[in-house]
Design a protein around this motif. Structure first.
Motif, PDB file in Angstrom:
ATOM      1  N   ALA A   9       0.815  -1.211   0.000  1.00 26.33           N
ATOM      2  CA  ALA A   9       0.000   0.000   0.000  1.00 26.33           C
ATOM      3  C   ALA A   9       0.854   1.268   0.000  1.00 26.33           C
ATOM      4  O   ALA A   9       0.593   2.204  -0.763  1.00 26.33           O
ATOM      5  N   HIS A  10       1.867   1.308   0.867  1.00 27.08           N
ATOM      6  CA  HIS A  10       2.664   2.529   1.073  1.00 27.08           C
ATOM      7  C   HIS A  10       4.146   2.190   1.095  1.00 27.08           C
ATOM      8  O   HIS A  10       4.512   1.103   1.527  1.00 27.08           O
ATOM      9  N   ASP A  13       5.782  -0.269   3.862  1.00 25.92           N
ATOM     10  CA  ASP A  13       5.053  -1.499   4.189  1.00 25.92           C
ATOM     11  C   ASP A  13       5.862  -2.746   3.808  1.00 25.92           C
ATOM     12  O   ASP A  13       5.758  -3.783   4.467  1.00 25.92           O
ATOM     13  N   TYR A 130      -4.543  -4.968   9.515  1.00 21.23           N
ATOM     14  CA  TYR A 130      -5.016  -4.180  10.667  1.00 21.23           C
ATOM     15  C   TYR A 130      -6.064  -3.143  10.285  1.00 21.23           C
ATOM     16  O   TYR A 130      -6.348  -2.224  11.049  1.00 21.23           O
ATOM     17  N   HIS A 135      -4.853  -0.721   2.916  1.00 14.57           N
ATOM     18  CA  HIS A 135      -4.387  -2.115   3.009  1.00 14.57           C
ATOM     19  C   HIS A 135      -5.518  -3.084   2.661  1.00 14.57           C
ATOM     20  O   HIS A 135      -5.295  -4.106   2.026  1.00 14.57           O
TER      21      HIS A 135
END
Ligand SMILES: [Zn+2]
Length: 262
Positions: A9-10, A13, A130, A135
């Motif tokens: 995602a980023h 990560d 999470y 995500h």
């Protein structure tokens, strides 16, 4: 040679989630490709951000450094904007990954899968580990992209082992450490983190390259949550990040310890 596309995602990560697997895979002579959904626009703005440079550009530099350490051959960006955490106003911005059309995003990813003739695609479990909106979106986009690819890759889902985490926290407590953490507490989206052990297919032991994984994390040192991980004493870091977990829907049950990317 096997080609694996790690979809994150980023920028950062990959460091906490799959860096050990990436190092082991590239070292074994297999191709590692990294695709980021967003530029990480809502991360921590570092003190030393040069004037005129935006955070995404700064983080692209960090991602390039990370890729050199993990032996990643190619880094791609799908071009979406970070959505922030659940409930943040940024979630709804039209350029945010969270709001993006799933098929549209999946087509961008499938193009990379086709160019690479990817054998394996790594995304996240059903709640993104999470519950971060970006995500969760990675989960859906990864599965859709695999369907759209000319040659369908195996899809693995990076996750956390909730049962192992609970056992480790219990051991830490018995050793007298006071930790304000609960493996079964609701995370960002109300679900506890990761998956129960019985739903996990691959547990990759990366302790052999744990120092390398820490160096990969250090590439993203502008980020507050990364700084927190880097402050962990060596043995705590190894306990927390020494095994990387993957679910693989459709595969027989039972946990395997082999590296699935070679
Ligand atoms: Zn993230």
């Amino acid at each position: 040679m096997t080609t694996t596309v790690f979809f994150h995602a980023h920028p950062d990560d990959e460091a906490s989630g799959t860096a050990g697997s990436m190092i082991l895979t590239s070292r074994a002579g297999h191709r590692v490709v990294l695709v980021y959904a967003t530029g990480g626009e809502h991360g921590t703005v570092p003190q030393d951000l040069p004037e005129g440079m935006d955070l995404a550009e700064y983080r692209r530099g960090e991602a390039a450094a990370s890729a050199r350490l993990t032996g990643t051959s190619r880094v791609e960006w799908l071009g979406y904007v970070d959505s922030g955490m659940t409930g943040w106003e940024q979630n709804g911005h039209e350029t945010s990954f969270h709001s993006a059309n799933t098929d549209g995003a999946a087509r961008r990813l499938a193009r990379v899968l086709d160019e690479e003739e990817a054998d394996i695609l790594v995304g996240y479990d059903w709640h993104g580990g999470y519950g971060h909106p970006d995500h969760v979106k990675v989960h859906h986009v990864a599965h859709r992209a695999a369907e759209l690819a000319a040659r369908r890759p195996r899809v693995l889902e990076n996750t956390m082992n909730r049962d192992r985490m609970r056992r480790q926290l219990e051991l830490a407590r018995q050793a007298g450490l006071e930790l304000d953490m609960d493996a079964d507490a609701p995370a960002d989206d109300g679900n506890p983190v990761g998956l129960p052990e019985k739903e996990i297919r691959h547990a990759v032991d990366v302790t052999e390259v744990i120092d390398g994984k820490r160096e990969v994390l250090a590439c993203h040192a502008s980020q507050e949550d990364v700084q927190f991980m880097l402050r962990m004493p060596e043995e705590v870091f190894a306990a927390a990040f020494g095994v990387e977990h993957y679910a693989e829907p459709g595969r027989p049950e039972g946990m395997s310890s082999g590296l699935p990317f070679v």
